[in-house]
Write an enzyme that holds these catalytic residues in place. Structure first.
Site, PDB file in Angstrom:
ATOM      1  N   GLU A   3       0.868  -1.165   0.000  1.00  0.00           N
ATOM      2  CA  GLU A   3       0.000   0.000   0.000  1.00  0.00           C
ATOM      3  C   GLU A   3       0.913   1.225   0.000  1.00  0.00           C
ATOM      4  O   GLU A   3       2.126   1.102   0.013  1.00  0.00           O
ATOM      5  CB  GLU A   3      -0.948  -0.047   1.216  1.00  0.00           C
ATOM      6  CG  GLU A   3      -1.786  -1.320   1.182  1.00  0.00           C
ATOM      7  CD  GLU A   3      -3.016  -1.321   2.081  1.00  0.00           C
ATOM      8  OE1 GLU A   3      -3.435  -0.249   2.507  1.00  0.00           O
ATOM      9  OE2 GLU A   3      -3.555  -2.413   2.328  1.00  0.00           O
ATOM     10  N   LYS A  52       0.464   4.954  -4.659  1.00  0.00           N
ATOM     11  CA  LYS A  52       1.261   3.744  -4.860  1.00  0.00           C
ATOM     12  C   LYS A  52       2.191   3.865  -6.060  1.00  0.00           C
ATOM     13  O   LYS A  52       2.848   2.891  -6.423  1.00  0.00           O
ATOM     14  CB  LYS A  52       0.325   2.539  -5.045  1.00  0.00           C
ATOM     15  CG  LYS A  52      -0.597   2.297  -3.856  1.00  0.00           C
ATOM     16  CD  LYS A  52      -1.692   1.315  -4.191  1.00  0.00           C
ATOM     17  CE  LYS A  52      -2.731   1.284  -3.073  1.00  0.00           C
ATOM     18  NZ  LYS A  52      -3.954   0.561  -3.494  1.00  0.00           N
ATOM     19  N   ARG A 256     -11.823  -7.815  -4.840  1.00  0.00           N
ATOM     20  CA  ARG A 256     -10.922  -7.807  -3.684  1.00  0.00           C
ATOM     21  C   ARG A 256     -11.716  -8.219  -2.457  1.00  0.00           C
ATOM     22  O   ARG A 256     -12.913  -7.961  -2.349  1.00  0.00           O
ATOM     23  CB  ARG A 256     -10.336  -6.406  -3.446  1.00  0.00           C
ATOM     24  CG  ARG A 256      -9.677  -5.793  -4.664  1.00  0.00           C
ATOM     25  CD  ARG A 256      -8.544  -6.620  -5.186  1.00  0.00           C
ATOM     26  NE  ARG A 256      -7.538  -6.882  -4.175  1.00  0.00           N
ATOM     27  CZ  ARG A 256      -6.594  -6.013  -3.812  1.00  0.00           C
ATOM     28  NH1 ARG A 256      -6.512  -4.851  -4.381  1.00  0.00           N
ATOM     29  NH2 ARG A 256      -5.723  -6.343  -2.884  1.00  0.00           N
TER      30      ARG A 256
END
Length: 267
Positions: A3, A52, A256
């Site tokens: 992350e 990111k 996810r």
DNA sequence: GCGTGATGTTGAA
DNA sequence: TCAACCTCACGCC
């Protein structure tokens, strides 16, 4: 599998290792060879992390890196070892070396293309960005806050762990539409992300459990999750909620896995 | 030693 | 919606 906190940490390490030194750039794997030749021998004069995404400036050209799910950096002092496996890009200087494996993105951009790439990334809590653009998106979105937190155009650098944990810490159901959040709830979550993610950058791990809950959890916890930090719900499906004892839930949201507690985060 | 899943995004269908 | 990326730690044998 990083992350935003990990990317900012890596940016700092690359900055410290290669700051203002001439860098030998190559691609043992071959997929970045043509671009590597264009910057080989130049000075790495700037390293930026946005969410990111990582940007390395070599004069008028930027290397844009996104690790994706499998991407890895190996950053170390000393002489680079013989290459093994798939090294997309390798940086070497008198000080040390960095090997990049398995990234989703490793590309060369000019200044305009770099600016365009950054403009697609939302405000980043680690950079203490102004959260107004994120609020503007959340306020009028019918998408769930669980989905919005993972949208990098809205919240840069937030991933699956911070999503689950920040929602838990604020007793907000991941399924609540963005437009049903109050400004107060949004601000509190944003400020919390700033603190949690900044701390995660320094520590190199993600801890989200409040100090007053730690002693009880440490006594009860079967074993530490392999992501390395102390969390409330992330990857704890089927186990008891640390605060209420209810069973931690899990569902797929946008391919996810999403974790939450129905009692602590009522719809 | 093998199979699985994971802190994520892109681009084709 | 789904395959690709192609790493690495873990559980299980």
């Amino acid at each position: 599998m990083p992350e935003g906190n990990v990317i900012h940490n890596q940016a700092r390490r690359l900055r410290n290792l290669f700051r203002s030194s001439a860098v030998t750039v190559d691609s043992p794997q071959g997929r970045f060879t043509a671009d590597a030749k264009k910057i080989n021998g130049r000075t790495l004069d700037k390293v930026e992390a946005h969410g990111k995404h990582l940007f390395l400036r070599f004069g008028d050209l930027w290397v844009h890196v996104h690790l994706g799910l499998f991407g890895k950096w190996r950053i170390a002092k000393g002489e680079a070892p013989q290459p093994f496996g798939q090294i997309r890009m390798r940086l070497r200087s008198d000080e040390g070396y960095a090997e990049l494996r398995g990234p989703t993105v490793c590309e060369l951009l000019d200044d305009d293309a770099k600016k365009a790439a950054v403009s697609r990334i939302g405000p980043d809590p680690i950079k203490k960005s102004d959260p107004t653009p994120a609020w503007n998106r959340v306020e009028r979105s019918s998408a769930s806050i669980g989905a919005l937190l993972m949208d990098q155009r809205v919240f840069a650098g937030v991933g699956n762990i911070y999503r689950a944990e920040v929602l838990f810490r604020h007793n907000i159901s991941p399924f609540r539409p963005g437009k049903q959040l109050s400004r107060g709830e949004f601000d509190a979550m944003w400020e919390d992300l700033v603190v949690l993610m900044t701390q995660g950058t320094k520590r190199g791990r993600i801890d989200t459990v409040r100090a007053e809950h730690l002693p009880e959890i440490m006594g009860r916890r079967p074993r530490e999750d392999r992501h390395g930090g102390e969390v409330y719900v992330y990857r704890r499906a089927g186990q008891e909620c640390h605060l209420c004892g209810d069973e931690v839930q899990m569902a797929e949201m946008g391919a996810r896995k999403l974790y939450w507690c129905n009692t602590c985060q009522p719809e």
